[in-house]
Design a protein around this motif. Structure first.
Motif, PDB file in Angstrom:
ATOM      1  N   SER A   1       0.835  -1.195   0.000  1.00  0.00           N
ATOM      2  CA  SER A   1       0.000   0.000   0.000  1.00  0.00           C
ATOM      3  C   SER A   1       0.869   1.244   0.000  1.00  0.00           C
TER       4      SER A   1
ATOM      5  N   PRO B   1     -11.140 -10.328  -6.340  1.00  0.00           N
ATOM      6  CA  PRO B   1     -11.454  -9.285  -5.356  1.00  0.00           C
ATOM      7  C   PRO B   1     -12.779  -8.593  -5.657  1.00  0.00           C
TER       8      PRO B   1
ATOM      9  N   ASP C   1     -13.944  -5.938  -3.637  1.00  0.00           N
ATOM     10  CA  ASP C   1     -13.880  -4.541  -3.207  1.00  0.00           C
ATOM     11  C   ASP C   1     -13.287  -3.670  -4.318  1.00  0.00           C
TER      12      ASP C   1
ATOM     13  N   ASP D   1      -9.763  -2.236  -3.714  1.00  0.00           N
ATOM     14  CA  ASP D   1      -8.733  -3.259  -3.878  1.00  0.00           C
ATOM     15  C   ASP D   1      -8.487  -3.550  -5.359  1.00  0.00           C
TER      16      ASP D   1
ATOM     17  N   LYS E   1      -6.306  -0.658  -6.744  1.00  0.00           N
ATOM     18  CA  LYS E   1      -4.908  -0.760  -6.338  1.00  0.00           C
ATOM     19  C   LYS E   1      -4.205  -1.892  -7.101  1.00  0.00           C
TER      20      LYS E   1
END
Length: 350
Positions: A7, A230, A232, A235, A238
């Motif tokens: 991150s 994923p 989300d 997410d 990213k």
């Protein structure tokens, strides 16, 4: 493609590329205003710089933002980590996009979908990666289907996203000894099962076909990547950004750079932009166009398009595109709008 990226907010590695807290790494464009401009290709890449310039001159560019080539260099030199403050800068730029279009990523009422594309300072066609319809999940697809009253479009967009993201970000790609890409093979198997023809046109697939493909795609991702797709949207974003930066160092890109003497340290930018859709039906389409013939320089509108398709269909050869001159017959209003854009570009860049 690597799937484990640190991150930005937690990055603590030292860097060969100096980065300060005041460095600007994210440039917004939209609503007739842009942080960057056409003279910033080394920092914003060719695509990002041109999106900013076209926004500035009043062309109908969907809002978005560019993460700079400097971040790509940092990413490559610091074990796939990011400069401090990048995540906050991306959140701020995304908030501007959301405000511009009146939608939010992952929202339960008006969900935003975005594209994520690479953009080096020199064109490298087909060398790096693109992801469309990011933000889709099992909940969002139902909302989009209801809001648009077009469930086929919603489920088609979802299966496209699963395929692109699964390939680019999660590494579900052709293995040694396999003749076909696994997602394409899954589509062909379904067509054979249901229609007795693996060349059956995608535009004729039904909502139930897309739902079955989505279920099979998720199973394929789980089997090949060892983890679930994923859900989300943040997410997803990213992961997509990391994959595009990572694509700068993939084998195809390295070979291409060597052939055309493009320095590795140039890096690529990442462009995140609100989606517009060419796959909503026969009154929509996608294409590629030039204000002149790129081979001869002749002042003639040049390009090609597909009805009821997304941009990747045009460049991937899934269907045979038509010359842009035919658009005047099929979608005359859209052709007229493109002519206005063409003349404005010719005038600005002459």
């Amino acid at each position: 493609m690597a799937t484990k990226t640190k991150s930005p907010a937690r990055s603590k590695g030292s860097s060969k590329t100096k980065s300060t807290k005041t460095a600007k790494h994210v440039y917004y464009f939209g609503d007739g205003k842009a942080d960057g401009g056409g003279n910033m290709k080394p920092l914003l890449g060719g695509k990002g710089a041109n999106l900013a310039e076209m926004t500035r001159i009043g062309l109908p560019v969907p809002p978005g933002f560019t993460i700079t080539t400097e971040v790509c260099t940092y990413f490559s030199e610091n074990k796939r980590s990011y400069p401090r403050g990048l995540e906050e800068a991306v959140e701020a730029a995304l908030a501007k996009v959301e405000k511009s279009v009146g939608k939010k990523l992952g929202d339960k009422k008006r969900p935003l979908l975005v594209s994520v594309r690479s953009g080096a300072r020199d064109s490298m066609p087909g060398m790096m990666d693109t992801i469309l319809n990011l933000g889709m999940n099992d909940t969002v697809v139902e909302i989009v289907a209801k809001k648009t009253s077009n469930p086929r479009f919603a489920w088609d967009s979802y299966r496209r996203f699963l395929q692109m993201y699964g390939d680019v970000v999660m590494g579900v790609q052709k293995r040694a000894g396999e003749d076909h890409e696994p997602f394409e093979a899954t589509i062909e198997h379904l067509k054979d099962e249901r229609y007795g023809n693996h060349n059956f046109e995608d535009t004729k697939l039904t909502i139930e076909d897309f739902k079955e493909l989505i279920a099979r795609f998720k199973k394929l991702v789980k089997e090949r990547a060892g983890r679930s797709f994923p859900a989300d949207p943040w997410d997803q974003l990213k992961g997509a950004v990391g994959a595009v930066f990572g694509s700068w160092m993939n084998d195809r890109a390295i070979v291409y750079r060597r052939k055309y003497n493009i320095p590795a340290e140039w890096g690529t930018a990442v462009n995140v932009q609100a989606m517009v859709f060419g796959n909503t039906g026969d009154n929509s389409g996608s294409g590629v166009a030039f204000t002149r013939d790129p081979a001869t320089g002749e002042k003639v509108f040049y390009g090609e398009f597909l009805i009821n398709a997304q941009g990747e269909d045009v460049v991937a050869g899934v269907r045979t595109p038509e010359p842009v001159s035919e658009l005047k017959k099929q979608l005359p209003k859209a052709f007229g709008e493109l002519e206005i854009v063409r003349k404005k570009l010719e005038s600005h860049f002459k």
